[in-house]
Scaffold this motif. Sequence first.
Motif, PDB file in Angstrom:
ATOM      1  N   ALA A  53       3.145   7.126 -14.983  1.00 36.08           N
ATOM      2  CA  ALA A  53       4.173   8.195 -14.099  1.00 36.08           C
ATOM      3  C   ALA A  53       4.195   7.973 -13.032  1.00 36.08           C
ATOM      4  CB  ALA A  53       4.167   9.699 -14.871  1.00 36.08           C
ATOM      5  N   ALA A  54       2.973   7.175 -12.563  1.00 42.48           N
ATOM      6  CA  ALA A  54       2.622   7.676 -11.068  1.00 42.48           C
ATOM      7  C   ALA A  54       3.000   6.902 -10.955  1.00 42.48           C
ATOM      8  CB  ALA A  54       1.605   8.115 -11.048  1.00 42.48           C
ATOM      9  N   TYR A  55       2.941   5.473 -11.157  1.00 41.45           N
ATOM     10  CA  TYR A  55       3.023   4.493 -10.316  1.00 41.45           C
ATOM     11  C   TYR A  55       5.149   4.026 -11.060  1.00 41.45           C
ATOM     12  CZ  TYR A  55      -0.051   2.398  -7.851  1.00 41.45           C
ATOM     13  OH  TYR A  55      -1.948   1.801  -7.599  1.00 41.45           O
ATOM     14  N   THR A  56       5.279   5.097 -12.034  1.00 38.46           N
ATOM     15  CA  THR A  56       6.580   5.104 -12.198  1.00 38.46           C
ATOM     16  C   THR A  56       7.946   5.023 -11.557  1.00 38.46           C
ATOM     17  OG1 THR A  56       6.474   4.597 -14.765  1.00 38.46           O
ATOM     18  CG2 THR A  56       8.476   5.597 -13.491  1.00 38.46           C
ATOM     19  N   HIS A  57       6.935   6.733 -10.604  1.00 35.93           N
ATOM     20  CA  HIS A  57       7.789   7.512 -10.071  1.00 35.93           C
ATOM     21  C   HIS A  57       7.659   7.107  -8.532  1.00 35.93           C
ATOM     22  CE1 HIS A  57       9.176  11.431  -7.850  1.00 35.93           C
ATOM     23  NE2 HIS A  57       8.082  10.779  -6.918  1.00 35.93           N
ATOM     24  N   ALA A  58       6.851   5.958  -8.302  1.00 30.71           N
ATOM     25  CA  ALA A  58       6.705   5.375  -6.639  1.00 30.71           C
ATOM     26  C   ALA A  58       7.374   3.366  -6.804  1.00 30.71           C
ATOM     27  CB  ALA A  58       5.338   4.290  -6.743  1.00 30.71           C
ATOM     28  N   GLY A  59       7.739   2.829  -8.185  1.00 26.31           N
ATOM     29  CA  GLY A  59       9.068   2.538  -9.070  1.00 26.31           C
ATOM     30  C   GLY A  59       8.156   1.075  -8.947  1.00 26.31           C
TER      31      GLY A  59
ATOM     32  N   PRO B 248       0.734  -1.410   0.064  1.00 23.21           N
ATOM     33  CA  PRO B 248      -0.078  -0.398  -0.048  1.00 23.21           C
ATOM     34  C   PRO B 248       1.364   1.342   0.240  1.00 23.21           C
ATOM     35  CG  PRO B 248      -1.043  -1.491   1.924  1.00 23.21           C
ATOM     36  CD  PRO B 248       0.367  -2.134   0.829  1.00 23.21           C
ATOM     37  N   GLU B 249       1.789   1.325   0.406  1.00 20.59           N
ATOM     38  CA  GLU B 249       2.916   2.299   0.641  1.00 20.59           C
ATOM     39  C   GLU B 249       3.199   2.987  -0.819  1.00 20.59           C
ATOM     40  OE1 GLU B 249       4.838   5.517   1.521  1.00 20.59           O
ATOM     41  OE2 GLU B 249       3.787   4.665   2.951  1.00 20.59           O
ATOM     42  N   VAL B 250       4.195   2.084  -2.069  1.00 23.89           N
ATOM     43  CA  VAL B 250       3.853   2.011  -2.766  1.00 23.89           C
ATOM     44  C   VAL B 250       2.855   2.817  -3.904  1.00 23.89           C
ATOM     45  CG1 VAL B 250       4.306   1.036  -5.383  1.00 23.89           C
ATOM     46  CG2 VAL B 250       5.695   0.225  -3.328  1.00 23.89           C
TER      47      VAL B 250
END
Length: 210
Positions: free
Chosen positions: A159-165, A119-121
């Motif tokens: 982009a949001a999930y890429t930023h989150a790794g 959930p942190e991602v």
Amino acid sequence: MALRHLACTFIILTGFFGCRNNTETAIIPDNCRLSAGDVVFRKGEGMTSRAVVFADKGGVYSHVGIVADSAGIPMIIHAVPGEPDFDGDPDRVKMDTPRKFFSSVNASAGEVCRFRGSPEVARRAAMYAIQVYRRGTLFDHDYDDTDTTKMYCCELVEAAYTHAGMPLTDGRKHCLSFPGMGTYRCMLPSDILNSPKLSRYMVFTDGKKQ
């Protein structure tokens, strides 16, 4: 320009000039509990929405957004053209309530998917989307995901999930070819929907779960 050109081509080929339903309700069920980082999809009935589904061979949805927590209230951040909030409002990244995002004026079907991992991602992805919204990011009519100064809907979520790794598409894109205009590569909603990193939480049509 690619999908805008496709919308025009689609109109010419199909002769479709349909009217939108002006009786506005929300198709999202009242018991749908959204969490930060949820990825939400909708299918519209307008000309541009139909063009996206037409281009997205085998796809179901025409638009995608991401849920973010705004002072304890779930909101949906999405990059969208043609939905101004006021006269002169440019096409841009918006933050809307779930009821507005899934308004029957804009959606005939919807789906909520949840990130399978930490959930942190998901929370970090949602926070990035909020930053994109707050900087007043405009809609990317060129559908160029190499330039994040402007964004289209799939580009924003990826982009949001890429930023989150945790990128969702793993590079999947569609090739769209137009006579005299060349070939374009861009993400479409099915590229995100088919991600193994997402699980189906709820599917609905006209306010009813499926």
